[in-house]
Scaffold this active site. Structure first.
Site, PDB file in Angstrom:
ATOM      1  N   ALA A 244      20.365  19.658  23.234  1.00 60.96           N
ATOM      2  CA  ALA A 244      20.703  18.477  22.504  1.00 60.96           C
ATOM      3  C   ALA A 244      19.554  17.563  22.433  1.00 60.96           C
ATOM      4  O   ALA A 244      18.641  17.523  23.294  1.00 60.96           O
ATOM      5  CB  ALA A 244      21.964  17.836  22.907  1.00 60.96           C
ATOM      6  N   VAL A 245      19.641  16.153  21.644  1.00 66.68           N
ATOM      7  CA  VAL A 245      18.655  15.324  21.789  1.00 66.68           C
ATOM      8  C   VAL A 245      17.921  15.017  23.037  1.00 66.68           C
ATOM      9  O   VAL A 245      16.900  14.980  23.349  1.00 66.68           O
ATOM     10  CB  VAL A 245      18.883  14.058  20.951  1.00 66.68           C
ATOM     11  CG1 VAL A 245      17.812  13.259  20.631  1.00 66.68           C
ATOM     12  CG2 VAL A 245      19.596  14.570  19.584  1.00 66.68           C
TER      13      VAL A 245
ATOM     14  N   LYS B 142      24.101   7.299  39.943  1.00 67.21           N
ATOM     15  CA  LYS B 142      23.951   7.249  38.334  1.00 67.21           C
ATOM     16  C   LYS B 142      25.529   6.500  37.933  1.00 67.21           C
ATOM     17  O   LYS B 142      25.318   5.793  37.120  1.00 67.21           O
ATOM     18  CB  LYS B 142      23.747   8.445  37.614  1.00 67.21           C
ATOM     19  CG  LYS B 142      23.743   8.544  36.209  1.00 67.21           C
ATOM     20  CD  LYS B 142      22.814   7.663  35.446  1.00 67.21           C
ATOM     21  CE  LYS B 142      22.907   7.271  33.914  1.00 67.21           C
ATOM     22  NZ  LYS B 142      23.797   8.091  33.124  1.00 67.21           N
TER      23      LYS B 142
ATOM     24  N   HIS C  78      25.569   3.057  38.470  1.00 69.15           N
ATOM     25  CA  HIS C  78      24.375   2.246  37.554  1.00 69.15           C
ATOM     26  C   HIS C  78      25.294   2.193  36.265  1.00 69.15           C
ATOM     27  O   HIS C  78      25.072   1.006  35.673  1.00 69.15           O
ATOM     28  CB  HIS C  78      23.226   3.331  37.241  1.00 69.15           C
ATOM     29  CG  HIS C  78      22.584   3.067  36.170  1.00 69.15           C
ATOM     30  ND1 HIS C  78      23.059   3.441  35.002  1.00 69.15           N
ATOM     31  CD2 HIS C  78      21.394   2.539  35.610  1.00 69.15           C
ATOM     32  CE1 HIS C  78      22.117   2.998  33.975  1.00 69.15           C
ATOM     33  NE2 HIS C  78      21.182   2.520  34.538  1.00 69.15           N
ATOM     34  N   ASN C  79      26.138   3.066  35.641  1.00 69.96           N
ATOM     35  CA  ASN C  79      26.847   3.010  34.440  1.00 69.96           C
ATOM     36  C   ASN C  79      27.718   1.930  34.679  1.00 69.96           C
ATOM     37  O   ASN C  79      28.149   1.238  33.788  1.00 69.96           O
ATOM     38  CB  ASN C  79      27.378   4.332  34.066  1.00 69.96           C
ATOM     39  CG  ASN C  79      26.282   5.429  33.684  1.00 69.96           C
ATOM     40  OD1 ASN C  79      25.176   5.253  33.912  1.00 69.96           O
ATOM     41  ND2 ASN C  79      26.739   6.410  32.827  1.00 69.96           N
TER      42      ASN C  79
ATOM     43  N   GLU D 135      26.207  -1.290  34.283  1.00 67.23           N
ATOM     44  CA  GLU D 135      25.974  -1.263  32.723  1.00 67.23           C
ATOM     45  C   GLU D 135      27.190  -1.832  32.045  1.00 67.23           C
ATOM     46  O   GLU D 135      27.054  -2.676  31.165  1.00 67.23           O
ATOM     47  CB  GLU D 135      25.438   0.069  32.441  1.00 67.23           C
ATOM     48  CG  GLU D 135      25.132   0.179  30.822  1.00 67.23           C
ATOM     49  CD  GLU D 135      24.744   1.762  30.451  1.00 67.23           C
ATOM     50  OE1 GLU D 135      23.957   2.015  31.313  1.00 67.23           O
ATOM     51  OE2 GLU D 135      25.356   2.131  29.590  1.00 67.23           O
ATOM     52  N   TYR D 136      28.327  -1.348  32.222  1.00 67.84           N
ATOM     53  CA  TYR D 136      29.428  -2.042  31.763  1.00 67.84           C
ATOM     54  C   TYR D 136      29.826  -3.506  32.060  1.00 67.84           C
ATOM     55  O   TYR D 136      29.998  -4.079  31.055  1.00 67.84           O
ATOM     56  CB  TYR D 136      30.928  -1.067  32.330  1.00 67.84           C
ATOM     57  CG  TYR D 136      31.245  -0.083  31.731  1.00 67.84           C
ATOM     58  CD1 TYR D 136      30.178   1.130  31.583  1.00 67.84           C
ATOM     59  CD2 TYR D 136      32.501   0.244  31.154  1.00 67.84           C
ATOM     60  CE1 TYR D 136      30.871   2.409  30.887  1.00 67.84           C
ATOM     61  CE2 TYR D 136      32.943   1.478  30.820  1.00 67.84           C
ATOM     62  CZ  TYR D 136      31.993   2.606  30.727  1.00 67.84           C
ATOM     63  OH  TYR D 136      32.570   3.627  30.097  1.00 67.84           O
TER      64      TYR D 136
ATOM     65  N   SER E 101      18.737   8.183  33.321  1.00 67.13           N
ATOM     66  CA  SER E 101      19.038   6.884  32.454  1.00 67.13           C
ATOM     67  C   SER E 101      17.863   6.615  31.614  1.00 67.13           C
ATOM     68  O   SER E 101      16.724   6.807  32.121  1.00 67.13           O
ATOM     69  CB  SER E 101      19.711   5.798  33.479  1.00 67.13           C
ATOM     70  OG  SER E 101      19.983   4.778  32.605  1.00 67.13           O
TER      71      SER E 101
END
Ligand SMILES: *[C@@H]1O[C@H](CO)[C@@H](O)[C@H](O)[C@H]1NC(C)=O
Length: 487
Positions: free
Chosen positions: A16-17, A190, A193-194, A197-198, A135
């Site tokens: 995927a990308v 990780k 980390h997210n 980020e929220y 990330s």
């Protein structure tokens, strides 16, 4: 399809990308790479991109066996597939052809316990395993992500030279990668980390709401303000893209695109996991939790439309002065945002430490702040301060009490309180800023009203209590005494 003249250095499955971009990044750094995906069109697409983007040493394979056999031993294969069952499926496919000493790296957002389960199962086959947080989104994967590999140290050593080149490079602090620790620690870090980020995104959204709803700033002004903020202490990727967003016009109608975007936030689960972990670890993370709650509430669009008919959703103008000093408000909001952000990061770091202690991971908090300085979504100059705080004192109980942060919070306290009061009086919800402030106010108070809660617990449940003046555990017949007093 051109075959490599000699074995490639590494393999990547799942195109995927994100997978495509990471593979191209690795090839561009001079490491010949084999790529595979069950959907063969994805393979051809990646090979084509490698040609177009500079004749990169990337080789595509349509079947898993020749893919695995094209890689030099001990083999290392990065997997970038959806977390959960697809990971197990891909491991099953690949491990059929792997040999002792080979290694699989999961680069997805996987639940850390799944990584620990797989690492054990792989070890029984003589295979090595890493769970690596990646990330930076699609752009980061292509040009330099922040990498958080955890699991087998031996496996990490086998590909350290690749990871160091592929990761984002930050002047004066090096590549954004480090061996995180054993087991599922890379995935766990990780995940936090997210969660952070929220928190960052929610706090920025609240700053926007106060400036727009109370300060009546236009999108042009918001663009100016965020661009200005991005030159100072708030300099970060998220502030930068926020400034950009306010400058983009709608392509379908008059006005700015941001005003047409539906106010419903999606999510993939790492924020929820973070809050669940906070509860499991008994660590307060109110800023991150309120960011998650804000996303849940945003999802109730239809209910909110109905509720607005009942209560009105305009500004409450009972307590708010009609005239707001714009320049002062902008400066106050900047300070409130910064102070709230310190509280949010303090919570995230404490979550990591609590887990590290529970699992014996021995995680280095300052080093984590260092590898988040580039590549990832929360990259910011601010992280340098966090690194310094833990360099000064690795056992720091809470970021808030680091002398540098403590000073910054104290300087911003008044502005912070003004913004939260203004928002409350205006009927604008600022759950992130408010809960950060409540976190700070609870943390700094020597005596909390918890004495009363404890007395209540002992009253109805005989849960006992401790005293401030005498050692030991006490129980009082509160009910009996109260009854006597009433007679
Ligand atoms: C290949 O591509 C498909 C569709 O893009 C995806 O669902 C699948 O998980 C990919 N990975 C592998 C290893 O086949």
């Amino acid at each position: 399809m051109a075959a490599p003249a000699k074995p490639t250095r590494i393999g990547l499955a799942g195109l995927a990308v994100m997978g495509q971009n990471l593979a191209l990044n690795i090839a561009e750094k001079g490491f010949p790479i084999s790529v595979y995906n069950r959907t063969t069109s994805k393979v051809d697409e990646t090979v084509e991109r490698a040609k177009v983007e500079g004749d990169l040493p990337l080789y595509g394979f349509h079947d898993p066996e020749s893919f695995v056999q094209s890689i030099q031993k001990p083999r290392v294969i990065i997997m970038l597939v959806k977390a959960g069952a697809p990971v197990d499926q891909t491991i099953k496919t690949l491990s059929a052809y792997l040999e002792k000493g080979d290694c699989i790296i999961d680069g997805g957002n996987e639940w850390y316990e799944n990584t620990e389960r797989r690492e054990k199962a792989m070890a029984e086959l003589g295979l090595l395993y890493l769970g690596m947080g990646v990330s930076g989104g699609e752009e980061g994967a292509r040009n330099g992500p922040s990498l958080m590999p955890g699991g087998s140290f031996e496996a990490f050593k086998n590909i350290e030279d690749i990871l160091v080149k592929v990761a984002a490079q930050v002047p004066d602090s090096g590549p954004c990668v480090t061996y995180i620790g054993k087991g599922g620690s890379g995935n766990f870090v990780k995940m936090i980390h997210n969660g952070i980020e929220y928190g960052d995104m929610q706090l920025i959204a609240e700053a926007y709401d106060v400036l727009r709803s109370v300060g009546k700033l236009s999108n042009e002004e918001l663009h100016q303000v965020f661009s200005e903020w991005n030159k100072g202490e708030l300099l970060s990727f998220l502030i930068e893209i926020t400034a950009d967003i306010f400058s983009i016009k709608d392509d379908k109608a008059d006005g700015y695109l941001v005003d047409k975007v539906l106010d419903k936030t999606g999510m993939k689960g790492t924020g929820k996991w973070t809050v669940q972990q906070a509860a499991d670890l008994s660590v307060a993370a109110p800023t991150i939790a309120s960011s998650l709650d804000a996303r849940f509430l945003s999802g109730l669009k239809e209910e909110r439309v109905e509720a607005a008919k009942v209560f009105g959703s305009g500004l409450s103008d009972v307590l708010v002065p009609q005239e707001v000093d714009k320049a002062k408000l902008i400066d106050d909001v900047r300070q409130a945002l910064y102070a709230s952000k310190i509280c949010s990061y303090a919570q995230g770091m404490n979550l990591i430490r609590a887990k590290s202690n529970e699992k014996g991971w021995d995680l280095k908090l300052g080093e984590l702040a260092r590898i988040w300085k580039g590549g990832c979504i929360i990259r910011a100059v601010f992280l340098d301060r966090i690194k310094r705080a833990y360099d000064r004192n690795p056992d720091l109980a809470n970021l808030l009490v680091d002398p540098e942060f403590a000073k910054e919070i104290v300087e911003r306290q008044s502005a912070w309180r003004r913004v939260v009061c203004l928002a409350i009086n205006s009927g604008i919800s600022t759950p992130g800023m408010s809960s950060s402030l409540a976190y700070f106010d609870s943390y700094r108070r020597e005596r909390l009203p918890a004495n009363l809660v404890q007395a209540q617990r002992d009253y109805f449940g005989a849960h006992t209590y401790e005293r401030t003046d005498v050692e030991g555990s006490f129980h009082t017949e509160w009910f009996k005494i109260a009854k006597q007093l009433k007679n």
